[in-house]
Scaffold this motif. Structure first.
Motif, PDB file in Angstrom:
ATOM      1  N   ARG A   1      -8.366  -0.680   7.474  1.00 14.82           N
ATOM      2  CA  ARG A   1      -9.122  -1.495   8.131  1.00 14.82           C
ATOM      3  C   ARG A   1     -10.876  -0.381   8.734  1.00 14.82           C
ATOM      4  O   ARG A   1     -11.033  -0.121   9.646  1.00 14.82           O
ATOM      5  N   GLY A   2     -10.978  -0.324   7.863  1.00 12.52           N
ATOM      6  CA  GLY A   2     -12.464   0.840   7.220  1.00 12.52           C
ATOM      7  C   GLY A   2     -12.110   2.057   7.600  1.00 12.52           C
ATOM      8  O   GLY A   2     -11.053   2.022   7.453  1.00 12.52           O
ATOM      9  N   ALA A   3     -12.644   2.534   6.443  1.00 16.77           N
ATOM     10  CA  ALA A   3     -12.623   3.840   6.379  1.00 16.77           C
ATOM     11  C   ALA A   3     -12.720   5.084   7.505  1.00 16.77           C
ATOM     12  O   ALA A   3     -12.156   6.099   6.803  1.00 16.77           O
ATOM     13  N   GLY A   4     -13.020   4.824   8.828  1.00 13.87           N
ATOM     14  CA  GLY A   4     -12.635   6.337   9.185  1.00 13.87           C
ATOM     15  C   GLY A   4     -11.684   5.642  10.300  1.00 13.87           C
ATOM     16  O   GLY A   4     -11.403   6.220  11.085  1.00 13.87           O
ATOM     17  N   GLY A   5     -10.522   4.622   9.985  1.00  9.23           N
ATOM     18  CA  GLY A   5      -9.722   3.592  10.601  1.00  9.23           C
ATOM     19  C   GLY A   5      -8.329   4.601  10.746  1.00  9.23           C
ATOM     20  O   GLY A   5      -8.306   5.604   9.569  1.00  9.23           O
ATOM     21  N   THR A   6      -7.328   4.481  11.468  1.00  9.82           N
ATOM     22  CA  THR A   6      -5.896   4.745  10.375  1.00  9.82           C
ATOM     23  C   THR A   6      -5.528   3.992  10.773  1.00  9.82           C
ATOM     24  O   THR A   6      -4.889   2.522  10.520  1.00  9.82           O
ATOM     25  N   PRO A   7      -4.808   4.838   9.518  1.00  6.44           N
ATOM     26  CA  PRO A   7      -3.893   4.013   8.653  1.00  6.44           C
ATOM     27  C   PRO A   7      -2.803   3.426   9.715  1.00  6.44           C
ATOM     28  O   PRO A   7      -2.425   3.957  10.445  1.00  6.44           O
ATOM     29  N   VAL A   8      -2.130   2.157   9.327  1.00 10.42           N
ATOM     30  CA  VAL A   8      -0.909   1.487   9.856  1.00 10.42           C
ATOM     31  C   VAL A   8       0.147   0.924   9.019  1.00 10.42           C
ATOM     32  O   VAL A   8      -0.107   0.297   8.231  1.00 10.42           O
ATOM     33  N   PRO A   9       1.295   1.980   9.508  1.00 11.67           N
ATOM     34  CA  PRO A   9       2.691   1.603   7.620  1.00 11.67           C
ATOM     35  C   PRO A   9       2.522   0.307   7.671  1.00 11.67           C
ATOM     36  O   PRO A   9       2.956  -0.296   8.899  1.00 11.67           O
ATOM     37  N   VAL A  10       3.528   0.171   6.485  1.00 13.95           N
ATOM     38  CA  VAL A  10       3.882  -0.898   6.904  1.00 13.95           C
ATOM     39  C   VAL A  10       5.163  -0.867   6.331  1.00 13.95           C
ATOM     40  O   VAL A  10       5.616   0.138   4.996  1.00 13.95           O
ATOM     41  N   ARG A  11       6.157  -1.282   6.449  1.00 16.33           N
ATOM     42  CA  ARG A  11       7.484  -1.108   6.392  1.00 16.33           C
ATOM     43  C   ARG A  11       8.426  -2.425   5.952  1.00 16.33           C
ATOM     44  O   ARG A  11       7.901  -3.807   5.364  1.00 16.33           O
ATOM     45  N   GLY A  12       9.309  -2.452   4.992  1.00 14.22           N
ATOM     46  CA  GLY A  12      10.173  -3.288   4.438  1.00 14.22           C
ATOM     47  C   GLY A  12       9.847  -3.269   2.726  1.00 14.22           C
ATOM     48  O   GLY A  12      10.682  -3.527   2.238  1.00 14.22           O
ATOM     49  N   ILE A  13       8.951  -2.421   2.594  1.00 14.23           N
ATOM     50  CA  ILE A  13       8.887  -2.978   1.317  1.00 14.23           C
ATOM     51  C   ILE A  13       9.386  -1.879  -0.390  1.00 14.23           C
ATOM     52  O   ILE A  13      10.257  -2.041  -0.440  1.00 14.23           O
ATOM     53  N   GLY A  14       9.653  -0.265   0.674  1.00 22.03           N
ATOM     54  CA  GLY A  14      10.618   0.478   0.138  1.00 22.03           C
ATOM     55  C   GLY A  14      10.020   0.863  -1.495  1.00 22.03           C
ATOM     56  O   GLY A  14       8.891   1.022  -1.710  1.00 22.03           O
ATOM     57  N   ALA A  15      10.824   0.832  -2.509  1.00 22.03           N
ATOM     58  CA  ALA A  15      10.301   1.090  -3.776  1.00 22.03           C
ATOM     59  C   ALA A  15       9.605  -0.565  -5.496  1.00 22.03           C
ATOM     60  O   ALA A  15       9.478   0.150  -5.789  1.00 22.03           O
ATOM     61  N   ASP A  16       9.771  -0.391  -4.523  1.00 22.12           N
ATOM     62  CA  ASP A  16       9.640  -2.646  -4.715  1.00 22.12           C
ATOM     63  C   ASP A  16       7.834  -2.323  -5.486  1.00 22.12           C
ATOM     64  O   ASP A  16       7.042  -1.405  -4.298  1.00 22.12           O
ATOM     65  N   SER A  17       6.895  -2.790  -5.637  1.00 20.10           N
ATOM     66  CA  SER A  17       6.268  -3.295  -6.350  1.00 20.10           C
ATOM     67  C   SER A  17       5.513  -4.343  -5.370  1.00 20.10           C
ATOM     68  O   SER A  17       5.458  -5.481  -4.985  1.00 20.10           O
ATOM     69  N   VAL A  18       4.116  -4.364  -4.867  1.00 15.38           N
ATOM     70  CA  VAL A  18       3.188  -5.244  -4.511  1.00 15.38           C
ATOM     71  C   VAL A  18       3.105  -5.619  -4.907  1.00 15.38           C
ATOM     72  O   VAL A  18       1.974  -4.794  -6.262  1.00 15.38           O
TER      73      VAL A  18
END
Length: 161
Positions: free
Chosen positions: A67-84
């Motif tokens: 959320r913004g170029a200087g922001g800290t990335p927030v990890p997203v769990r639950g996707i695994g090897a699947d395609s978004v």
């Protein structure tokens, strides 16, 4: 590279690599007057969120939201090897493709918790060996996908005695 329209805005979300610079994603007005960074250097593709403020990016096998170029990335769990495939219209979850090539399934992954639940299953026509390029509308009852079939195979042998 990624390209998308910002919601209710006259701007594009563009990702790519300028000569001599690292990859990055930007907001660019349609007139091309500026490039406003959306991700840090080194992020060359992403999926723009429905609010136009969040970008989903992939780092190897892991996904994060900026959320913004200087922001800290927030990890997203639950996707695994699947395609978004895309964000949900409300921005609270991601729709991911799973299943087999002949029977693709779309699951909904809650961003906050990583909880996964089935959203839809596609019953491909008979004799389809693979499906590709699945796109789902805001209403998941509507979708489009490409299928591929092979009607014959050619085998060649050489040097047989």
């Amino acid at each position: 590279a990624s390209v998308a329209f910002f919601p209710a805005d006259r701007a594009l979300f563009v990702c790519g690599t300028a000569a001599g610079k690292p990859a990055r994603c930007f907001r660019s007005p349609l007139d091309g007057s500026s490039l406003d960074p959306m991700t840090p250097d080194g992020i060359g593709s992403g999926v723009l969120g429905p609010d136009g403020a969040a970008v989903l990016v992939r780092h190897g096998a892991d996904y994060s939201i900026y959320r913004g170029a200087g922001g800290t990335p927030v990890p997203v769990r639950g996707i695994g090897a699947d395609s978004v495939i895309r964000w949900s219209p409300d921005g609270q979850s991601l729709w991911v493709q799973t299943g087999t090539p002949s029977r693709p399934q779309v699951d909904q992954v809650q961003i906050a918790t990583g909880h996964r639940s089935p959203l839809l299953t596609i019953d491909a026509p008979p004799n389809v060996f693979t499906s590709a390029r699945l796109s789902v509308a805001d209403d998941p009852r509507f979708y489009v996908y490409e299928t591929r079939r092979w009607f014959s195979l050619l085998f060649t042998f050489s040097g047989m005695k």
